[in-house]
Design a protein around this motif. Structure first.
Motif, PDB file in Angstrom:
ATOM      1  N   GLU A 211     -10.526 -11.601 -17.552  1.00  0.00           N
ATOM      2  CA  GLU A 211     -11.566 -12.488 -18.063  1.00  0.00           C
ATOM      3  C   GLU A 211     -11.968 -12.022 -19.443  1.00  0.00           C
ATOM      4  O   GLU A 211     -11.990 -10.824 -19.726  1.00  0.00           O
ATOM      5  CB  GLU A 211     -12.774 -12.475 -17.106  1.00  0.00           C
ATOM      6  N   ALA A 215      -8.525 -11.497 -20.405  1.00  0.00           N
ATOM      7  CA  ALA A 215      -7.687 -12.698 -20.421  1.00  0.00           C
ATOM      8  C   ALA A 215      -6.932 -12.815 -21.734  1.00  0.00           C
ATOM      9  O   ALA A 215      -5.763 -13.238 -21.767  1.00  0.00           O
ATOM     10  CB  ALA A 215      -8.551 -13.930 -20.193  1.00  0.00           C
ATOM     11  N   GLU A 237      -8.927 -16.288 -17.625  1.00  0.00           N
ATOM     12  CA  GLU A 237     -10.290 -16.813 -17.551  1.00  0.00           C
ATOM     13  C   GLU A 237     -10.984 -16.580 -18.889  1.00  0.00           C
ATOM     14  O   GLU A 237     -11.310 -15.454 -19.238  1.00  0.00           O
ATOM     15  CB  GLU A 237     -11.059 -16.120 -16.426  1.00  0.00           C
ATOM     16  N   SER A 238     -11.179 -17.647 -19.641  1.00  0.00           N
ATOM     17  CA  SER A 238     -11.853 -17.574 -20.940  1.00  0.00           C
ATOM     18  C   SER A 238     -11.068 -16.697 -21.907  1.00  0.00           C
ATOM     19  O   SER A 238     -11.599 -15.755 -22.495  1.00  0.00           O
ATOM     20  CB  SER A 238     -13.284 -17.050 -20.796  1.00  0.00           C
ATOM     21  N   THR A 322     -11.567 -22.295 -18.890  1.00  0.00           N
ATOM     22  CA  THR A 322     -12.750 -21.792 -19.592  1.00  0.00           C
ATOM     23  C   THR A 322     -13.998 -22.381 -18.944  1.00  0.00           C
ATOM     24  O   THR A 322     -13.917 -23.270 -18.094  1.00  0.00           O
ATOM     25  CB  THR A 322     -12.724 -22.177 -21.085  1.00  0.00           C
ATOM     26  N   ASN A 323     -15.149 -21.908 -19.385  1.00  0.00           N
ATOM     27  CA  ASN A 323     -16.432 -22.459 -18.965  1.00  0.00           C
ATOM     28  C   ASN A 323     -16.956 -23.386 -20.053  1.00  0.00           C
ATOM     29  O   ASN A 323     -16.719 -23.158 -21.241  1.00  0.00           O
ATOM     30  CB  ASN A 323     -17.424 -21.340 -18.691  1.00  0.00           C
ATOM     31  N   GLU A 422     -18.319 -17.481 -13.942  1.00  0.00           N
ATOM     32  CA  GLU A 422     -17.402 -17.650 -12.816  1.00  0.00           C
ATOM     33  C   GLU A 422     -16.911 -16.327 -12.227  1.00  0.00           C
ATOM     34  O   GLU A 422     -16.383 -16.299 -11.102  1.00  0.00           O
ATOM     35  CB  GLU A 422     -16.192 -18.492 -13.248  1.00  0.00           C
ATOM     36  N   THR A 423     -17.053 -15.225 -12.962  1.00  0.00           N
ATOM     37  CA  THR A 423     -16.402 -13.981 -12.548  1.00  0.00           C
ATOM     38  C   THR A 423     -16.801 -13.526 -11.144  1.00  0.00           C
ATOM     39  O   THR A 423     -15.929 -13.211 -10.322  1.00  0.00           O
ATOM     40  CB  THR A 423     -16.659 -12.868 -13.567  1.00  0.00           C
ATOM     41  N   ILE A 426     -14.917 -15.585  -8.524  1.00  0.00           N
ATOM     42  CA  ILE A 426     -13.487 -15.313  -8.350  1.00  0.00           C
ATOM     43  C   ILE A 426     -13.287 -14.166  -7.368  1.00  0.00           C
ATOM     44  O   ILE A 426     -12.335 -14.151  -6.576  1.00  0.00           O
ATOM     45  CB  ILE A 426     -12.847 -14.964  -9.714  1.00  0.00           C
ATOM     46  N   TRP A 451      -7.638 -18.893  -6.089  1.00  0.00           N
ATOM     47  CA  TRP A 451      -6.997 -17.782  -6.794  1.00  0.00           C
ATOM     48  C   TRP A 451      -6.038 -17.039  -5.852  1.00  0.00           C
ATOM     49  O   TRP A 451      -4.936 -16.676  -6.242  1.00  0.00           O
ATOM     50  CB  TRP A 451      -8.065 -16.842  -7.337  1.00  0.00           C
TER      51      TRP A 451
END
Length: 503
Positions: A211, A215, A237-238, A322-323, A422-423, A426, A451
């Protein structure tokens, strides 16, 4: 967390005779808590239903003559080594709650019971290339292990220790040292390929992921030729592969740090002094995130997205997203001024301003604050991720795209799907402190399950989620994670067009 261990803290004994080797390379003992790797014998412990091995060295300590040098493969040891305590984190600013050391090249393993073979998930932590640790409590791999996955969290050198080119200061033999942090991750993946079978992991089914900065490193690795055989899937992630400097820029940053440092001996300096100089340097340098990997012509021959588009990840699978309002974590709400160089990771202010000026016409109903957050989110996270995604698909890879729209209903960042939101989900660690905790717990279970399915080689899916189609550049079908998740075709299409030809 317990006391940190050093490389010399072993449990002496003839553990090698406690179990028989199979295949002459590595083996598990009867209870699975003693394993023989190619470097030596490790003893872990149980954490719930998972077997855990902490503080496992994958390279020599990068100290003394190895400071600012590429990682060196770790030496074998004799006797039984305790793997029950986390090693120190890499040197970084702050971090008073956990130990730090230049001797930081260790990883941690959470493994299911049994011999496997199980798929492997290697997690690269975030932190802007200057912070973070492999043992953050949120990133506890037990939930993945319980789902039949060997989870590995890896460390790498940070800041000037891992992402500064020292050639201008120490000579030609240090050329490309801005890639040492990336080389550390590659060294950990080489360890996984060689030794993960001892823990029941399948070296032919390795997913790398991370992330934020983690990421970005994973995405860059997609374009590193020497890393192609070390992983088979990627979770981003991002991220994005743009956090990388042309060689000329890396040398300029090295010189700039030298001006702040002065004339002290870099090779023998107290590591804390180097971190203090790093902090001073970053406060005055005109570009955000000056410490980054570089296109050195050796490890990284050209822009990673060009290598990816040419087929470096052909046949591999990618889960990326992404967020919606990443930048709310950094510049808002209510920043004192419009975005400047300190808020941008990739573009000069003048180029960014030309795009940002068009957001008012595109989103007239949105507040100035909202437009500012959306534009900087696109510049640093969303558009770089889309560039990596499109390059991967053009090069023959398969991918699934997502966007997180879920937001908190209380707190300073309420109503924003901010960076790292989101971390915890996950890792299936929903928070009970937020106003919509029940909704977060539900989404957490779905995202974690999706995931897990991806890591296991399946289409990402979970009960309650719509069918998630693979990404196509013409339709851009995207999973929108929310209280009620949905598939959306071509999300933010008009906004994306503002960035054509950039990044």
């Amino acid at each position: 967390m317990g006391m940190m261990i050093s490389r010399r803290m072993f449990v002496a004994g003839a553990a090698a005779s406690a179990f028989a080797l199979r295949g002459g390379a590595w083996a598990q003992g009867p209870d699975g808590l003693v394993v023989r790797t190619k470097s030596g014998v490790l003893r872990g412990e149980m954490a719930g239903d998972a077997r855990v091995f902490r503080g496992v060295p994958f390279a020599e300590a990068p100290v003394g003559a190895l400071r600012f040098r590429p990682p060196v493969k770790g030496k074998a040891w004799t006797g039984e080594r305790a793997a029950t305590e986390f090693a120190a984190a890499a040197m970084q600013p702050g971090g008073g709650t956990f130990s730090q050391s230049e001797d930081c090249l260790y990883l941690n393993v959470w493994a299911p019971k049994g011999k496997g073979p199980f798929p492997v998930f290697v997690w690269i932590h975030g932190g802007g290339f200057t912070g973070g640790r492999s043992f953050d409590p949120v990133q506890d791999g037990a939930k993945f292990a319980n789902a039949g996955i060997v989870c590995v969290t890896v460390a790498y050198r940070l800041g000037v220790f891992g992402f500064l080119d020292f050639e201008p200061l120490l000579g030609a033999s240090y050329a490309g040292s801005a890639n040492n942090g990336l080389r550390d991750v590659i060294a950990s993946l080489a360890w996984v390929k060689e030794d993960i079978g001892a823990f029941g992991g399948d070296a032919a089914r390795v997913t790398i992921g991370g992330e934020s900065a983690g990421a970005k490193l994973a995405d860059i690795l997609m374009g590193v030729p020497s890393a192609e055989g070390l992983f088979h899937q990627v979770i981003s992630e991002s991220g994005g592969a743009e956090r990388i400097a042309p060689r000329a820029n890396a040398l300029k940053v090295g010189k700039g740090f030298g001006e702040v440092w002065g004339k002290g001996d870099l090779l023998t300096a107290d590591p804390k002094a180097l971190i203090e100089a790093q902090t001073s340097f970053m406060k005055t340098w005109p570009q955000h995130f000056p410490l980054r990997a570089e296109i050195d012509g050796v490890l990284i021959p050209r822009l990673p997205v060009e290598t990816i588009a040419a087929g470096s990840t052909k046949g591999k699978r990618l889960l990326i997203g992404t967020n919606r309002e990443e930048s709310a974590s950094f510049i808002g709400p209510h920043p004192a001024k419009d975005p400047g160089a300190g808020d941008l990771g990739n573009l000069p202010v003048g180029t960014f301003d030309e795009v940002y000026a068009k957001y008012a016409g595109l989103y007239p109903e949105m507040s100035v604050e909202g437009r500012r957050i959306r534009a900087t989110t696109a510049e640093e996270y969303w558009i770089p991720s889309m560039r990596a995604l499109d390059a991967h698909v053009r090069g023959g890879g398969k991918a699934w795209d997502y966007r997180v729209d879920f937001f908190e209903t209380t707190g300073r960042l309420k109503d924003y799907a901010y960076h790292s939101l989101e971390t915890p989900m996950i890792w299936d660690k929903p928070r009970e402190s937020v106003g919509n905790a029940v909704a977060e717990a539900s989404l957490s279970g779905q995202m974690h399950a999706a995931w897990v399915a991806f890591i296991q080689g399946e289409t990402p899916a979970a009960a309650g989620l719509p069918v998630w189609p693979a990404y196509r550049s013409d339709t851009r079908d995207t999973m929108i994670f929310d209280t009620t998740s949905r598939i959306e075709a071509k999300p933010q299409e008009a906004e994306m067009r503002l960035w054509d030809g950039l990044l």
